[in-house]
Scaffold this motif. Structure first.
Motif, PDB file in Angstrom:
ATOM      1  N   MET A  60       1.133  -1.157  -0.013  1.00  0.00           N
ATOM      2  CA  MET A  60       0.116  -0.145   0.354  1.00  0.00           C
ATOM      3  C   MET A  60       1.250   1.166  -0.223  1.00  0.00           C
ATOM      4  SD  MET A  60      -3.094   1.723   0.094  1.00  0.00           S
ATOM      5  CE  MET A  60      -4.060   1.006   0.672  1.00  0.00           C
ATOM      6  N   VAL A  61       0.352   2.229  -0.697  1.00  0.00           N
ATOM      7  CA  VAL A  61       1.437   4.093  -0.968  1.00  0.00           C
ATOM      8  C   VAL A  61       0.617   4.440  -0.580  1.00  0.00           C
ATOM      9  CG1 VAL A  61       2.615   4.638  -2.323  1.00  0.00           C
ATOM     10  CG2 VAL A  61       2.694   2.606  -2.903  1.00  0.00           C
ATOM     11  N   ALA A  62       0.935   5.329   0.713  1.00  0.00           N
ATOM     12  CA  ALA A  62       0.901   5.950   1.332  1.00  0.00           C
ATOM     13  C   ALA A  62       1.377   7.544   0.866  1.00  0.00           C
ATOM     14  CB  ALA A  62       0.024   6.582   2.513  1.00  0.00           C
ATOM     15  N   ALA A  63       1.013   8.994   1.118  1.00  0.00           N
ATOM     16  CA  ALA A  63       1.897  10.289   1.271  1.00  0.00           C
ATOM     17  C   ALA A  63       1.245  10.964   1.977  1.00  0.00           C
ATOM     18  CB  ALA A  63       1.739  10.469  -0.280  1.00  0.00           C
ATOM     19  N   PHE A  64       2.062  11.929   2.755  1.00  0.00           N
ATOM     20  CA  PHE A  64       1.548  12.976   3.880  1.00  0.00           C
ATOM     21  C   PHE A  64       2.905  13.709   3.509  1.00  0.00           C
ATOM     22  CE2 PHE A  64       4.755  12.374   6.890  1.00  0.00           C
ATOM     23  CZ  PHE A  64       5.309  11.070   6.772  1.00  0.00           C
ATOM     24  N   ASP A  65       2.546  15.319   4.035  1.00  0.00           N
ATOM     25  CA  ASP A  65       3.103  16.592   3.758  1.00  0.00           C
ATOM     26  C   ASP A  65       3.247  16.908   5.160  1.00  0.00           C
ATOM     27  OD1 ASP A  65       2.627  16.428   1.128  1.00  0.00           O
ATOM     28  OD2 ASP A  65       0.817  17.753   1.655  1.00  0.00           O
ATOM     29  N   THR A  66       4.918  16.946   5.027  1.00  0.00           N
ATOM     30  CA  THR A  66       5.564  17.454   6.687  1.00  0.00           C
ATOM     31  C   THR A  66       6.147  18.563   6.885  1.00  0.00           C
ATOM     32  OG1 THR A  66       6.302  17.101   8.823  1.00  0.00           O
ATOM     33  CG2 THR A  66       6.851  16.318   6.667  1.00  0.00           C
ATOM     34  N   ASP A  67       6.585  19.315   7.285  1.00  0.00           N
ATOM     35  CA  ASP A  67       7.464  20.258   7.090  1.00  0.00           C
ATOM     36  C   ASP A  67       8.658  20.328   8.501  1.00  0.00           C
ATOM     37  OD1 ASP A  67       5.974  22.801   5.994  1.00  0.00           O
ATOM     38  OD2 ASP A  67       5.566  23.559   7.750  1.00  0.00           O
ATOM     39  N   ARG A  68       8.354  19.454   9.729  1.00  0.00           N
ATOM     40  CA  ARG A  68       9.587  18.855   9.752  1.00  0.00           C
ATOM     41  C   ARG A  68      10.787  18.002   8.876  1.00  0.00           C
ATOM     42  NH1 ARG A  68       7.984  16.973  14.940  1.00  0.00           N
ATOM     43  NH2 ARG A  68      10.278  16.707  15.193  1.00  0.00           N
ATOM     44  N   ALA A  69      12.130  18.970   9.391  1.00  0.00           N
ATOM     45  CA  ALA A  69      12.974  18.232   9.084  1.00  0.00           C
ATOM     46  C   ALA A  69      13.712  17.079   9.537  1.00  0.00           C
ATOM     47  CB  ALA A  69      14.616  19.528   9.018  1.00  0.00           C
ATOM     48  N   ILE A  70      13.617  15.984   9.729  1.00  0.00           N
ATOM     49  CA  ILE A  70      13.757  14.784  10.325  1.00  0.00           C
ATOM     50  C   ILE A  70      13.793  13.631   9.706  1.00  0.00           C
ATOM     51  CG2 ILE A  70      12.309  14.706  12.436  1.00  0.00           C
ATOM     52  CD1 ILE A  70      10.516  13.501  11.851  1.00  0.00           C
ATOM     53  N   PRO A  71      15.442  13.281   9.470  1.00  0.00           N
ATOM     54  CA  PRO A  71      15.416  12.155   8.150  1.00  0.00           C
ATOM     55  C   PRO A  71      14.425  11.245   8.336  1.00  0.00           C
ATOM     56  CG  PRO A  71      16.939  11.596  10.667  1.00  0.00           C
ATOM     57  CD  PRO A  71      15.577  12.744  11.070  1.00  0.00           C
ATOM     58  N   LEU A  72      14.655  10.850   6.986  1.00  0.00           N
ATOM     59  CA  LEU A  72      13.728  10.055   6.208  1.00  0.00           C
ATOM     60  C   LEU A  72      13.628   8.586   7.279  1.00  0.00           C
ATOM     61  CD1 LEU A  72      11.874  10.061   3.324  1.00  0.00           C
ATOM     62  CD2 LEU A  72      13.764   8.140   3.047  1.00  0.00           C
ATOM     63  N   ARG A  73      14.593   8.295   7.812  1.00  0.00           N
ATOM     64  CA  ARG A  73      14.730   6.189   8.456  1.00  0.00           C
ATOM     65  C   ARG A  73      13.515   6.898   9.912  1.00  0.00           C
ATOM     66  NH1 ARG A  73      18.468   2.581   7.607  1.00  0.00           N
ATOM     67  NH2 ARG A  73      18.167   1.135   9.543  1.00  0.00           N
ATOM     68  N   ALA A  74      13.234   7.905   9.901  1.00  0.00           N
ATOM     69  CA  ALA A  74      12.523   8.190  10.745  1.00  0.00           C
ATOM     70  C   ALA A  74      11.155   7.675  10.621  1.00  0.00           C
ATOM     71  CB  ALA A  74      12.146   9.511  11.541  1.00  0.00           C
ATOM     72  N   PHE A  75      10.383   7.522   9.460  1.00  0.00           N
ATOM     73  CA  PHE A  75       9.524   7.922   8.571  1.00  0.00           C
ATOM     74  C   PHE A  75       9.257   5.658   8.631  1.00  0.00           C
ATOM     75  CE2 PHE A  75       9.444  11.973   7.525  1.00  0.00           C
ATOM     76  CZ  PHE A  75       8.579  12.216   8.146  1.00  0.00           C
ATOM     77  N   SER A  76      10.611   5.135   8.664  1.00  0.00           N
ATOM     78  CA  SER A  76      10.668   3.387   8.238  1.00  0.00           C
ATOM     79  C   SER A  76      10.571   2.968   9.430  1.00  0.00           C
ATOM     80  CB  SER A  76      11.635   3.712   7.728  1.00  0.00           C
ATOM     81  OG  SER A  76      12.007   3.468   7.530  1.00  0.00           O
TER      82      SER A  76
END
Lengths: 244, 244
Positions: A60-76
């Motif tokens: 499943m693919v889901a997208a979202f927008d964020t202003d936070r400059a946190i590393p991509l790894r935080a989202f995995s």
């Protein structure tokens, strides 16, 4: 503003489907809740589509927008630590701003698993449909050929389907057998509500000799005239991949 | 008096193991309960062995005696109607009077499934062990060769194991890879308590480079001297078949 896409795998057994809804816990609600904890602010996901209650996904693919400059790894890995065992992010990616997987998707791959055993299988029960009795694979494959191409799939949608057009392009319907397990892989540009499950329910009726391949040809040639087979149950279905 | 054998498949996730015990629901208790309803009288099963809490089976063998002259099909399809979705009889057979699968068994086949993915898999989680990071399959296979043959497996049993001798014959330890899934098939004459899970835990340490194949050779050559790897978790293990 960044846009992030998540590739999600989930076991749909205990959920009321992907989409947010009042009458049960949805996968979207759980993932948005975990994201809100991670980002300390509410987030709305844009998914490539829905999956119904009990249906699984590997991609499943889901997208979202964020202003936070946190590393991509935080989202995995970070998000995985906040998600329950039956939902996980397999990977996270940066996407073009405003990316919407629903409109950007060019194709999807669904897999439906049938367990054709004389007796039920406890270990396969949550990810397959148990169908008793012999199935004529040659007849099923002949019927499947009638379901490929650009066709009117009006006979293959559920009553609640609100799609404006019922024309869809199905690129392949492949039936593979391994022991007691039968796999139906369906690749296409897009799908009507319950389309894959009605296709599989119809193919099983062909396999049982209750419908002919010619009946299936008639179903797509004269939509709404020839009745479809039953809708196969949700637990056999898995959204394998969304292509862009 | 007739003796009937049942070949049972079960999803061990929600059970305290095969054997009757005071601190939790066992598979034996559930099957004996269903048999008691079917036969209107209590029955004691004689199993080919135990499986621990959370371990699965595709081919557990259990026998019982009965005076009732009911058709064999009652013990498969009839019993299945009384069993929960996570336990099923795959087949039932007439056996020689007094047949005891534990003493009659000449060999067993266990399968252990490892999911070696960077991130956890919700759809595989109940039937595999998630191991992160690269695994050196060549080293694991070399170590596995040291575990075949008639050996002293004293280093590969759990503290509570009451077996009189720790000599067992392992016929084959086969490691197969398919995508992110790794399968360890172990065939042998008999097994000590937790033996397969400690073998797999040790092989994974070899795969990670934390133990050498030579260390494994030493474990069977000098039992009790070289420490074993950790015990692999139960959900990856499945009793595939018992041979007679």
């Amino acid at each position: 503003m960044r846009t992030i896409t998540l590739i999600l795998e989930y076991d749909g057994t205990n959920y009321a489907g992907w989409q947010l809804q009042p009458n049960g816990l949805s996968i979207q609600e759980v993932v948005e809740g975990a994201l809100a904890r991670l980002l300390k602010g509410s987030v709305r996901l844009r998914a490539s589509g829905r999956t119904d209650a009990g249906v699984h996904a590997r991609g499943m693919v889901a997208a979202f927008d964020t202003d936070r400059a946190i590393p991509l790894r935080a989202f995995s890995d970070g998000l995985n630590a906040l998600l329950p065992p039956d939902i996980a992010v397999r990977s996270a990616h940066e996407a073009p701003p405003g990316f919407n997987p629903r409109f950007a998707a060019t194709g999807k791959h669904y897999r439906y698993t049938i367990h054709r055993g004389e007796r039920r299988s406890p270990l396969a029960r949550l990810q397959s449909w148990h169908v008793r009795g012999a199935l004529d694979l040659a007849a099923m494959r002949e019927a499947a050929r009638h379901l490929t191409g650009e066709r009117d799939f009006a006979s293959f949608r559920t009553a609640g389907c609100a799609a404006r057009t019922t024309i869809r392009r199905v690129d392949a319907v492949e039936i593979s057998a391994e022991g007691e397990m039968l796999t139906v892989d369906v690749h296409g540009s897009g799908f009507l509500r319950n389309m894959v499950r009605i296709m599989v329910g119809t193919l099983v009726e062909v396999g049982r000799g209750k419908l002919t391949p010619e009946h299936v040809a008639h179903m797509v040639a004269c939509p709404g005239v020839a009745p479809a087979g039953p809708t196969a149950p949700p637990q056999g279905l898995c959204l394998q991949e969304v292509r862009f």
